[in-house]
Structures are given as structure tokens and as C-alpha cells.
Design an enzyme around this catalytic site. Structure first.
Site, mmCIF file in Angstrom:
data_model
loop_
_atom_site.group_PDB
_atom_site.id
_atom_site.type_symbol
_atom_site.label_atom_id
_atom_site.label_comp_id
_atom_site.label_asym_id
_atom_site.label_seq_id
_atom_site.Cartn_x
_atom_site.Cartn_y
_atom_site.Cartn_z
ATOM 1 N N TYR A 73 -37.271 95.489 134.021
ATOM 2 C CA TYR A 73 -36.255 94.712 134.741
ATOM 3 C C TYR A 73 -36.311 95.016 136.236
ATOM 4 O O TYR A 73 -35.840 96.074 136.674
ATOM 5 C CB TYR A 73 -34.857 95.052 134.224
ATOM 6 C CG TYR A 73 -34.543 94.523 132.848
ATOM 7 C CD1 TYR A 73 -35.346 93.571 132.226
ATOM 8 C CD2 TYR A 73 -33.425 94.959 132.161
ATOM 9 C CE1 TYR A 73 -35.046 93.076 130.969
ATOM 10 C CE2 TYR A 73 -33.102 94.470 130.900
ATOM 11 C CZ TYR A 73 -33.927 93.531 130.309
ATOM 12 O OH TYR A 73 -33.626 93.040 129.060
ATOM 13 N N ARG A 75 -35.329 95.562 139.810
ATOM 14 C CA ARG A 75 -34.030 95.827 140.423
ATOM 15 C C ARG A 75 -34.204 96.910 141.470
ATOM 16 O O ARG A 75 -35.002 97.813 141.305
ATOM 17 C CB ARG A 75 -33.018 96.277 139.355
ATOM 18 C CG ARG A 75 -31.568 96.267 139.806
ATOM 19 C CD ARG A 75 -30.658 96.657 138.648
ATOM 20 N NE ARG A 75 -30.818 95.761 137.507
ATOM 21 C CZ ARG A 75 -30.341 96.009 136.294
ATOM 22 N NH1 ARG A 75 -29.700 97.147 136.051
ATOM 23 N NH2 ARG A 75 -30.514 95.142 135.323
ATOM 24 N N LYS A 106 -40.183 93.419 127.178
ATOM 25 C CA LYS A 106 -38.984 92.595 127.299
ATOM 26 C C LYS A 106 -38.685 92.383 128.775
ATOM 27 O O LYS A 106 -38.550 93.347 129.539
ATOM 28 C CB LYS A 106 -37.795 93.248 126.607
ATOM 29 C CG LYS A 106 -36.540 92.384 126.658
ATOM 30 C CD LYS A 106 -35.345 93.113 126.064
ATOM 31 C CE LYS A 106 -34.069 92.294 126.263
ATOM 32 N NZ LYS A 106 -32.865 93.054 125.891
ATOM 33 N N GLY A 155 -31.782 87.375 126.524
ATOM 34 C CA GLY A 155 -30.959 86.184 126.401
ATOM 35 C C GLY A 155 -29.755 86.168 127.321
ATOM 36 O O GLY A 155 -29.197 85.116 127.608
#
Length: 209
Positions: A73, A75, A106, A155
Site C-alpha cells: 500500500y 503511503r 494485495k 475492496g
């Protein structure tokens, strides 16, 4: 069962996140898990520490016969909020996870925004198709060793059925392996959630277009 080996709390601001390693491969084996999970934050000032931690954990996990699942992710203070889901940044985050040993990756669904000026020039020069969500999913999968790794998309928060179904179609058409839909399932009444899940399965199986 997957044991997540690093975690963070939400009691302080994390402009440059660095999760704590809270478990081990030995713990995963003791619990009978089939895989370990680990989150990295490309773009964080502490990303190198996370990369080194993951490299060591992936090596030990594979030697023990466990699969490696990586949440990648983007960031950090070097990225804008829009840049966290930018096409160039998201594809690179998936590639970093693959290079560090992930079997399953993911990532968040990417937007058409391009964060880095140098990357934008390349995308425009090569005319890489990223206008539709399916095209962007395909590009992320290509960035993950050209589809040789399983790529799953997060999601997010509970959304309208149509939005979730449209995203599932784009992931399917782009060659993704699926999406995480926990909140979109569990925050619905049971009968509604079962119908919702059957529709999602139908979309991914191709029974529903």
C-alpha cells in the site's frame, strides 16, 4: 489460515508508517497456517526497513513451506493523497512486492492519475492503455511478473452493489484474481449478503457478464 506478521495501531498520526513486527514464521507454523502475511508501505520514509524485514521473513517462510502474502500500500510523506492510488505508483508497488518474494499480492485499485513526472512521460510516450479500470488492472498484473503472481485488489469501505459489481467485472476482465469484499459482505443483512456473494462469484466465473 494466514498469520499477519506485522501490524500498526491508529492512536497516532502516521505520515510515514512503519508497522511493528508482532509475530513470526515459527508462530505461523505452530498455529498450522499455510501462509504468512506482511504489509509494506512503498513511499514511506521507512520503506527500506520494511523491505529488509520482508525479505528475511519471505526467505524463512519459503524454507518452511509457507506461502507469502504481501499487502503493498503506497503511503508516505513523499506521496500526495491522490498518488497513493496513482497508476504508476500502484503498478510499482505491486512489482516491489513481487521482487521481495510475494506469492500473493494485495494492492488497491489504481486510478488513471500519474504521480511521477518521469513515469508520466513514459506512459505517454508508450501510449500504455490505462483509461479504463480493466486496463489499469491488466497493467498491475503485468507489473507482477507478467501474471506469474496472484494479484488481489482491496475492496475498501461498504459501497453500492453496482459499484462493487462493476469493479469485479473490471478485475476479471483485466486478469486480476479477485477482490477483498469483507466489509461489503458482513455489513449487509445475511440474506442480502448471500445474494450479493452469489452475484460476485457469478461475475468472476463468467456466468454473469
Amino acid at each position: 489460515m494466514i498469520l499477519k506478521l506485522n501490524n500498526h495501531d491508529v492512536l497516532h498520526d502516521e505520515k510515514d508508517p512503519l508497522p511493528s513486527v508482532t509475530s513470526s514464521v515459527r508462530d505461523a507454523l505452530r498455529l498450522g497456517c499455510v501462509a504468512v502475511g506482511f504489509t509494506i508501505y512503498p513511499g514511506s520514509a521507512h520503506c527500506n526497513t520494511m523491505y529488509e524485514q520482508l525479505r528475511a521473513i519471505a526467505e524463512e517462510a519459503k524454507a518452511s513451506g509457507l506461502a507469502v502474502v504481501v499487502w503493498s500500500y503506497p503511503r508516505g510523506s513523499s506521496l500526495s493523497k491522490e498518488g497513493e492510488t496513482a497508476m504508476d505508483v500502484g503498478a510499482y508497488a505491486a512489482q516491489i512486492a513481487a521482487q521481495l518474494g510475494a506469492h500473493i499480492i494485495k494492492v488497491k485499485l489504481p486510478t488513471a492519475h500519474l504521480e511521477q513526472a518521469a513515469a508520466k512521460k513514459v506512459y505517454e510516450a508508450t501510449q500504455t492503455p490505462i483509461k479504463t479500470l480493466a486496463e489499469r488492472v491488466k497493467h498491475v498484473v503485468q507489473s507482477s511478473f507478467d501474471g506469474r503472481r496472484i494479484v488481489i485488489f482491496s475492496g475498501g469501505a461498504k459501497s453500492e452493489d453496482k459499484n462493487v459489481f462493476d469493479e469485479a467485472r473490471a478485475i476479471r476482465d483485466g486478469g486480476g484474481f479477485g477482490s477483498i469484499i469483507g466489509r461489503n459482505s458482513f455489513q449487509r443483512p445475511k440474506a442480502e449478503a448471500v445474494k450479493f456473494l452469489h452475484t460476485i462469484m457469478g461475475i468472476y466465473s463468467g456466468e454473469i457478464q
